[in-house]
Design an enzyme around this catalytic site. Structure first.
Site, PDB file in Angstrom:
ATOM      1  N   TYR A 179       0.795  -1.236   0.000  1.00 40.87           N
ATOM      2  CA  TYR A 179       0.000   0.000   0.000  1.00 40.87           C
ATOM      3  C   TYR A 179       0.825   1.283   0.000  1.00 40.87           C
ATOM      4  O   TYR A 179       0.262   2.370  -0.047  1.00 40.87           O
ATOM      5  CB  TYR A 179      -0.963  -0.010   1.199  1.00 40.87           C
ATOM      6  CG  TYR A 179      -1.952  -1.163   1.140  1.00 40.87           C
ATOM      7  CD1 TYR A 179      -2.867  -1.258   0.095  1.00 40.87           C
ATOM      8  CD2 TYR A 179      -1.945  -2.174   2.102  1.00 40.87           C
ATOM      9  CE1 TYR A 179      -3.759  -2.318   0.016  1.00 40.87           C
ATOM     10  CE2 TYR A 179      -2.839  -3.236   2.037  1.00 40.87           C
ATOM     11  CZ  TYR A 179      -3.742  -3.305   0.985  1.00 40.87           C
ATOM     12  OH  TYR A 179      -4.627  -4.350   0.905  1.00 40.87           O
ATOM     13  N   HIS A 214      -8.809   1.614  -5.681  1.00 36.61           N
ATOM     14  CA  HIS A 214      -7.966   0.764  -4.845  1.00 36.61           C
ATOM     15  C   HIS A 214      -6.525   1.180  -5.046  1.00 36.61           C
ATOM     16  O   HIS A 214      -6.094   1.416  -6.185  1.00 36.61           O
ATOM     17  CB  HIS A 214      -8.131  -0.713  -5.212  1.00 36.61           C
ATOM     18  CG  HIS A 214      -9.529  -1.185  -5.008  1.00 36.61           C
ATOM     19  ND1 HIS A 214     -10.043  -1.435  -3.765  1.00 36.61           N
ATOM     20  CD2 HIS A 214     -10.543  -1.369  -5.885  1.00 36.61           C
ATOM     21  CE1 HIS A 214     -11.313  -1.786  -3.887  1.00 36.61           C
ATOM     22  NE2 HIS A 214     -11.642  -1.746  -5.164  1.00 36.61           N
TER      23      HIS A 214
HETATM   24  C1  DQA Z   1      -7.700  -2.063  -1.018  1.00 36.78           C
HETATM   25  C2  DQA Z   1      -7.710  -3.509  -1.551  1.00 36.78           C
HETATM   26  C3  DQA Z   1      -8.577  -4.400  -0.686  1.00 36.78           C
HETATM   27  O1  DQA Z   1      -8.557  -5.742  -1.183  1.00 36.78           O
HETATM   28  C4  DQA Z   1      -8.072  -4.408   0.740  1.00 36.78           C
HETATM   29  O2  DQA Z   1      -8.924  -5.191   1.557  1.00 36.78           O
HETATM   30  C5  DQA Z   1      -7.910  -3.032   1.285  1.00 36.78           C
HETATM   31  C6  DQA Z   1      -7.300  -2.014   0.440  1.00 36.78           C
HETATM   32  C7  DQA Z   1      -6.732  -1.183  -1.817  1.00 36.78           C
HETATM   33  O3  DQA Z   1      -6.837   0.036  -1.696  1.00 36.78           O
HETATM   34  O4  DQA Z   1      -5.858  -1.686  -2.521  1.00 36.78           O
HETATM   35  O5  DQA Z   1      -8.203  -2.766   2.442  1.00 36.78           O
HETATM   36  O6  DQA Z   1      -9.007  -1.526  -1.172  1.00 36.78           O
END
Ligand code: DQA
Length: 148
Positions: free
Chosen positions: A22, A102
């Site tokens: 992330y 995402h």
């Molecule tokens: C997310 C991807 C999701 O699968 C995960 O559960 C998240 C973050 C992303 O920003 O990449 O909490 O939404």
């Protein structure tokens, strides 16, 4: 014109949470970049950023957005993307134009992240560009709303 930026569960931990996936940017930094990105648009674009770890709080905020006349929503539903019929139904109920974001490329990750309950209702989905994805989503939303 007001846009609502919604962040779901665990996104308050950005910067600390699995940085290899992330990134190291905090949620506060991402929100500041979104506000800066909207600054100076004509007509004026007001932005509110809201994060909750609670599904019900996110649903309540979406309902309130309808009553406030919010023009568009950008949402990263976090893990609720893959599980929440109720969040999907809230977006369907208010029918406010919505873009799904995402940070990671969910389609290149585990199988359970490939399905989104939100995507069929969204104008579009942006995944894999980190915090930049929110700015792309705002631009897409404003283009749809014929602003900016
Ligand atoms: C997310 C991807 C999701 O699968 C995960 O559960 C998240 C973050 C992303 O920003 O990449 O909490 O939404």
């Amino acid at each position: 014109m007001k846009l609502l930026i919604l962040h779901g569960p665990n996104l308050n931990m950005l910067g600390v949470r699995e940085p290899g996936i992330y990134g190291t940017e905090s949620l506060a930094a991402i929100n500041a970049a979104i506000v800066a990105h909207c600054h100076g648009k004509e007509p004026v674009v007001e932005v509110e950023c809201y994060q909750s770890n609670s599904e019900g709080a996110l649903i309540d905020r979406i309902h309130r957005a309808y009553h406030e006349g919010v023009a568009g929503i950008v949402i990263n539903p976090g893990g609720l993307t893959h599980t929440s019929v109720a969040l999907r139904d809230a977006i369907a109920a208010v029918a406010v134009p919505t873009v799904e974001v995402h940070l990671s490329n969910v389609h290149a990750r585990e199988q359970f992240r490939h399905h989104s309950y939100i995507a069929p209702l969204a104008l579009g989905q942006i995944a894999g560009f980190g915090g930049l994805g929110y700015l792309m989503a705002v631009d897409g939303l404003l283009h749809h709303l014929r602003v900016g």
